[in-house]
Design an enzyme around this catalytic site. Structure first.
Site, PDB file in Angstrom:
ATOM      1  N   LYS A   1      33.037  38.370  62.298  1.00  8.76           N
ATOM      2  CA  LYS A   1      32.150  38.119  61.191  1.00  8.76           C
ATOM      3  C   LYS A   1      32.751  38.583  59.874  1.00  8.76           C
ATOM      4  CE  LYS A   1      27.978  38.795  63.907  1.00  8.76           C
ATOM      5  NZ  LYS A   1      26.806  39.638  64.108  1.00  8.76           N
ATOM      6  N   GLY A   2      33.673  39.509  59.917  1.00 13.30           N
ATOM      7  CA  GLY A   2      34.137  40.198  58.721  1.00 13.30           C
ATOM      8  C   GLY A   2      34.708  39.351  57.617  1.00 13.30           C
TER       9      GLY A   2
ATOM     10  N   ASP B   1      44.223  46.419  59.957  1.00 19.72           N
ATOM     11  CA  ASP B   1      44.187  47.860  60.151  1.00 19.72           C
ATOM     12  C   ASP B   1      45.280  48.197  61.164  1.00 19.72           C
ATOM     13  OD1 ASP B   1      43.447  50.498  60.932  1.00 19.72           O
ATOM     14  OD2 ASP B   1      41.353  50.118  60.471  1.00 19.72           O
TER      15      ASP B   1
END
Length: 174
Positions: A42-43, A102
């Protein structure tokens, strides 16, 4: 978290300006190519929506859902595809769009997964890059901003199920 102070990292204007620059660069690099933008849900949905509107070229948009975080602040380290692309990628130049790189585990997994579908080419674009946490050799092809090792929120990035709608990027501070 509501009673914690917010540290603004990137304002709405900072983000808008950088997204415009990325869109221009991508349009130039993909000139004459058949672009398929793959938004990782979703990010990335907010970033992807803004980015594709800044790419002055025909763009097909599809969505994939992966999971590795759940509701926590740390990745589980195991990536799984929740919703895959159901199309032939053979003639497409694929651009995978995500909110953040990340550890690099999710993007590396998705790139390998999509390479197996034989696209004409494949690259990735992330709004935020946190290289200090990298666990792979991943280097994003397009990066909005490089950030320090902080848990960041806003502009699509969530804390629990909230804050994706905030139009800027911030970190909670004690």
């Amino acid at each position: 978290m509501e009673n914690k102070r917010k540290e603004l990292l990137f304002s709405r204007e900072d983000i808008q300006n950088r997204v415009k620059e990325l869109g221009k660069q991508i349009a130039k690099d993909y000139e004459g190519k058949k672009i398929l933008a793959v938004s990782l849900l979703k990010g990335s949905f907010i970033f992807a929506a803004d980015l594709v509107r800044e790419i002055d070229a025909p763009v097909r948009i599809e969505f994939m859902t992966t999971s590795s975080y759940g509701h926590g602040e740390e990745t589980s380290g195991h990536v799984k595809v929740v919703h895959d692309l159901n199309m032939d990628l053979k003639d497409y130049d694929v651009l995978v769009i995500d909110d953040i790189a990340d550890t690099g585990l999710t993007m590396e997994f998705v790139l390998e997964h999509l390479k197996a579908k034989n696209p004409a080419s494949i690259k990735c674009c992330v709004l935020l890059d946190k290289p200090s946490r990298r666990k792979t050799e991943l280097e994003a092809d397009y990066v909005g901003f490089t950030i320090p090792d902080k848990f960041i929120v806003g502009y699509g990035l969530n804390y629990g199920d909230y804050y994706r709608n905030v139009p800027y990027v911030f970190a909670f501070v004690d």
